[in-house]
Design an enzyme around this catalytic site. Structure first.
Site, PDB file in Angstrom:
ATOM      1  N   SER A   1       0.832  -1.198   0.000  1.00  0.00           N
ATOM      2  CA  SER A   1       0.000   0.000   0.000  1.00  0.00           C
ATOM      3  C   SER A   1       0.878   1.264   0.000  1.00  0.00           C
ATOM      4  CB  SER A   1      -0.962  -0.044   1.188  1.00  0.00           C
ATOM      5  OG  SER A   1      -2.050   0.816   1.004  1.00  0.00           O
TER       6      SER A   1
ATOM      7  N   GLU B   1      -1.264  14.680  12.625  1.00  0.00           N
ATOM      8  CA  GLU B   1      -1.231  15.982  11.965  1.00  0.00           C
ATOM      9  C   GLU B   1      -0.527  15.892  10.618  1.00  0.00           C
ATOM     10  OE1 GLU B   1      -0.579  15.448  15.162  1.00  0.00           O
ATOM     11  OE2 GLU B   1      -2.367  16.438  15.973  1.00  0.00           O
TER      12      GLU B   1
ATOM     13  N   HIS C   1      -7.236  -6.354   0.432  1.00  0.00           N
ATOM     14  CA  HIS C   1      -6.089  -5.443   0.376  1.00  0.00           C
ATOM     15  C   HIS C   1      -4.947  -5.944   1.244  1.00  0.00           C
ATOM     16  CE1 HIS C   1      -3.900  -1.757  -0.143  1.00  0.00           C
ATOM     17  NE2 HIS C   1      -4.057  -1.365   1.107  1.00  0.00           N
TER      18      HIS C   1
END
Length: 307
Positions: free
Chosen positions: A132, A228, A287
């Site tokens: 991924s 963040e 996945h």
């Protein structure tokens, strides 16, 4: 089905936490979990685990996906050491696991981190396996530092925009909004966090996966991933940098037959950038191929090494 809905269904590793009186509450999403910070312009020193093999063949290096960590591939690594004799490394990406945090989270920066790590370990060439997000980092490394890559395995991702999966921002939001009492047992903290995640993260396997990032330090709980930075760079993470060059080495794109991350629309770009690529799919795998079908996953890698 959403992107993270096809995840490994494993529990969080246990961390013993003493139960004390007078628990305080803290905002886990924005808590100051102490971790090494890195400058925005230089490579970070990645944390990694080594599984030593007795053979002299090129080592394998595994890169995990978004919200993952090096432990995602531990059982795979152990099996590959036993079956191939090769050394295997599993690596925490920047802003993940125990690697340093940085305000930058680009594939170019992550590729430089890997280059820095391989130089530190005096590994001149490796078989690079990325899942991924880690697969995109692996592709960028191959396209920019081809001399470091003996063979490339890209797991259920392609050099294309990953635009059909839009739940990641809600996962980040849910994690940022979690508040947990301090100085309570980890099992209690985990239940509190899961209860709060449930409103935005309906699938239990997704919650279990996200909770692998909940850590305790000095009685306080925090997310070890840099939410963040992930939030600020999410559009970049879902895309792929533009390149004009190619990687000519042996390459395997290994997809899950039940996953949507590699489609026939991606084949032209795969073949353009990786002309020696072979594209294979593992039946009944989502996945998270290495979690759904670990034996098939290992066999596919071993066959590729011998091809």
């Amino acid at each position: 089905m959403s992107a993270l809905c096809r995840l490994i269904k494993r529990g969080v590793s246990s961390v013993r936490t003493p139960c004390r009186l007078f628990p305080r509450r803290q905002d886990v999403g924005r808590s100051a979990y102490t971790i090494r910070a890195a400058s925005s312009s230089s490579p970070v020193s990645l944390t990694y685990d080594v599984f030593d093999g007795k053979g002299e063949s090129t080592p394998l290096v595994f890169l995990h996906g978004l919200f993952g960590s090096k432990s995602n591939f531990h059982s795979i690594a152990k099996s590959l050491v036993q079956r191939t004799g090769r050394k295997v490394l599993t690596v925490d990406a920047r802003n993940h696991g125990n690697s340093p945090h940085s305000p930058v989270l680009t594939y170019e920066a992550m590729a430089e981190d890997l280059k820095h790590l391989l130089a530190q370990l005096r590994i001149e060439k490796c078989v690079l396996v990325g899942h991924s997000m880690g697969g995109k980092t692996a592709m960028v490394t191959a396209l920019t530092q081809s001399s470091l890559i003996d063979r490339l395995v890209v797991v259920d991702i392609s050099p294309a925009q990953t635009s059909t999966f839009t739940d990641f921002r809600s996962y980040i939001q849910a994690m940022q909004e979690v508040t947990i009492s301090s100085d309570i047992p980890r099992s209690t903290a985990r239940r509190m966090a899961e209860d709060q995640l449930r409103s935005l993260v309906e699938n239990r396997s997704v919650r279990q996966f996200l909770l692998t990032n909940l850590v305790e330090q000095n009685g306080h709980y925090a997310w070890r991933v840099n939410l963040e930075a992930i939030s600020a760079h999410l559009d970049h993470i879902m895309s792929f940098p533009s390149f004009n060059n190619t990687y000519e080495g042996p390459t395997l794109f290994l997809g899950g037959a039940s996953s949507d991350y590699i489609s026939s629309d991606d084949y032209p770009e795969i073949q353009k950038r990786f002309p020696a690529a072979d594209i294979q799919f593992i039946p009944d795998a989502s996945h998270w191929i290495h979690a759904d079908k670990p034996l098939d996953f290992i066999s596919s890698i071993i066959s590729f090494l011998h091809s």
